[in-house]
Design a protein around this motif. Structure first.
Motif, mmCIF file in Angstrom:
data_model
loop_
_atom_site.group_PDB
_atom_site.id
_atom_site.type_symbol
_atom_site.label_atom_id
_atom_site.label_comp_id
_atom_site.label_asym_id
_atom_site.label_seq_id
_atom_site.Cartn_x
_atom_site.Cartn_y
_atom_site.Cartn_z
ATOM 1 N N LYS A 34 0.819 -1.212 0.000
ATOM 2 C CA LYS A 34 0.000 0.000 0.000
ATOM 3 C C LYS A 34 0.853 1.262 0.000
ATOM 4 N N THR A 35 2.040 1.182 0.584
ATOM 5 C CA THR A 35 2.844 2.393 0.740
ATOM 6 C C THR A 35 4.226 2.329 0.090
ATOM 7 N N HIS A 36 4.668 1.166 -0.350
ATOM 8 C CA HIS A 36 6.034 1.048 -0.863
ATOM 9 C C HIS A 36 6.084 0.191 -2.128
ATOM 10 N N LEU A 37 7.145 0.384 -2.862
ATOM 11 C CA LEU A 37 7.470 -0.475 -3.986
ATOM 12 C C LEU A 37 8.808 -1.124 -3.656
ATOM 13 N N TYR A 38 8.888 -2.418 -3.760
ATOM 14 C CA TYR A 38 10.134 -3.123 -3.515
ATOM 15 C C TYR A 38 10.254 -4.229 -4.555
ATOM 16 N N GLY A 39 11.393 -4.876 -4.596
ATOM 17 C CA GLY A 39 11.541 -5.958 -5.554
ATOM 18 C C GLY A 39 12.985 -6.256 -5.856
ATOM 19 N N ARG A 40 13.172 -6.804 -7.044
ATOM 20 C CA ARG A 40 14.494 -7.215 -7.496
ATOM 21 C C ARG A 40 14.751 -6.616 -8.872
ATOM 22 N N CYS A 41 16.014 -6.475 -9.174
ATOM 23 C CA CYS A 41 16.429 -5.926 -10.466
ATOM 24 C C CYS A 41 17.679 -6.676 -10.901
ATOM 25 N N THR A 42 17.756 -6.988 -12.175
ATOM 26 C CA THR A 42 18.985 -7.544 -12.718
ATOM 27 C C THR A 42 19.397 -6.717 -13.922
ATOM 28 N N ARG A 70 28.902 -1.821 -3.346
ATOM 29 C CA ARG A 70 28.900 -0.672 -2.428
ATOM 30 C C ARG A 70 27.661 0.204 -2.582
ATOM 31 N N ILE A 71 26.864 -0.033 -3.617
ATOM 32 C CA ILE A 71 25.655 0.771 -3.822
ATOM 33 C C ILE A 71 24.664 0.461 -2.708
ATOM 34 N N LYS A 72 24.266 1.474 -1.975
ATOM 35 C CA LYS A 72 23.331 1.302 -0.856
ATOM 36 C C LYS A 72 22.052 2.107 -1.046
ATOM 37 N N GLN A 73 22.138 3.206 -1.798
ATOM 38 C CA GLN A 73 20.962 4.050 -1.982
ATOM 39 C C GLN A 73 21.082 4.808 -3.295
ATOM 40 N N ILE A 74 19.975 4.854 -4.037
ATOM 41 C CA ILE A 74 19.864 5.676 -5.236
ATOM 42 C C ILE A 74 18.607 6.507 -5.045
ATOM 43 N N GLU A 75 18.814 7.815 -4.992
ATOM 44 C CA GLU A 75 17.751 8.752 -4.640
ATOM 45 C C GLU A 75 17.159 8.316 -3.299
ATOM 46 N N ARG A 76 15.848 8.037 -3.218
ATOM 47 C CA ARG A 76 15.241 7.670 -1.924
ATOM 48 C C ARG A 76 15.043 6.164 -1.791
ATOM 49 N N THR A 77 15.608 5.397 -2.707
ATOM 50 C CA THR A 77 15.413 3.954 -2.696
ATOM 51 C C THR A 77 16.661 3.254 -2.186
ATOM 52 N N GLN A 78 16.484 2.309 -1.262
ATOM 53 C CA GLN A 78 17.597 1.516 -0.754
ATOM 54 C C GLN A 78 17.845 0.339 -1.693
ATOM 55 N N GLY A 103 33.318 -10.323 -21.932
ATOM 56 C CA GLY A 103 32.870 -10.642 -20.583
ATOM 57 C C GLY A 103 31.391 -10.325 -20.423
ATOM 58 N N LEU A 104 30.686 -11.201 -19.749
ATOM 59 C CA LEU A 104 29.275 -10.978 -19.412
ATOM 60 C C LEU A 104 29.175 -10.906 -17.900
ATOM 61 N N LEU A 105 28.560 -9.864 -17.412
ATOM 62 C CA LEU A 105 28.397 -9.677 -15.975
ATOM 63 C C LEU A 105 26.925 -9.438 -15.696
ATOM 64 N N HIS A 106 26.325 -10.338 -14.913
ATOM 65 C CA HIS A 106 24.924 -10.238 -14.530
ATOM 66 C C HIS A 106 24.888 -9.818 -13.059
ATOM 67 N N LEU A 107 24.361 -8.629 -12.814
ATOM 68 C CA LEU A 107 24.288 -8.100 -11.442
ATOM 69 C C LEU A 107 22.843 -8.144 -10.960
ATOM 70 N N TYR A 108 22.648 -8.700 -9.781
ATOM 71 C CA TYR A 108 21.310 -8.810 -9.176
ATOM 72 C C TYR A 108 21.254 -7.930 -7.940
ATOM 73 N N PHE A 109 20.138 -7.191 -7.815
ATOM 74 C CA PHE A 109 19.931 -6.281 -6.689
ATOM 75 C C PHE A 109 18.547 -6.456 -6.093
ATOM 76 N N ARG A 110 18.421 -6.101 -4.819
ATOM 77 C CA ARG A 110 17.122 -5.921 -4.160
ATOM 78 C C ARG A 110 16.948 -4.428 -3.965
ATOM 79 N N PHE A 111 15.704 -3.974 -4.070
ATOM 80 C CA PHE A 111 15.443 -2.569 -3.755
ATOM 81 C C PHE A 111 14.221 -2.466 -2.857
ATOM 82 N N LEU A 112 14.268 -1.474 -1.959
ATOM 83 C CA LEU A 112 13.193 -1.212 -0.993
ATOM 84 C C LEU A 112 12.792 0.250 -1.081
#
Length: 112
Positions: A34-42, A70-78, A103-112
């Protein structure tokens, strides 16, 4: 990222000196409350180097992964990198007139 690596959104013009990185596809898997968007990104990065420099591709992969973790926050999203799911490959590529390392590099992230 301040690694001194040239990054392009699309393959650069033929004759561009190696090494360089090309941004690949990004895939978002959002979930909403209801108040947040979270998920995963690759996201996929393509790294290119000449055939005499496999170590350069390997070092670039390691440096990019270290910096991305080392990425911990982008704008207001963790954000947090999912290191255990991120992976890489180094392939021999003969799709041009000269052999290359790709080289192929697949990066997976969680965002809150």
């Amino acid at each position: 990222m301040a690694l001194g690596i040239r990054v392009f959104e699309f393959l650069p013009k033929e004759g561009t000196p190696y090494p360089f990185v090309v941004m690949g596809d990004t895939h978002l898997l959002p979930q909403a409350t209801k108040t947040h968007l979270y998920g995963r990104c690759t996201t996929t990065l393509h790294l290119w180097a000449d055939p005499n420099n496999r170590k350069q591709v390997s070092d670039m992969i390691g440096n990019i992964m270290a910096e991305a973790s080392r990425i911990k926050q982008i704008e207001r999203t963790q954000w947090s990198m999912i290191i255990s799911e991120s992976d890489s490959q180094i392939l021999k590529d003969n799709s041009t007139s000269e052999s290359l390392y790709h080289g192929l590099l697949h990066l997976y992230f969680r965002f809150l």
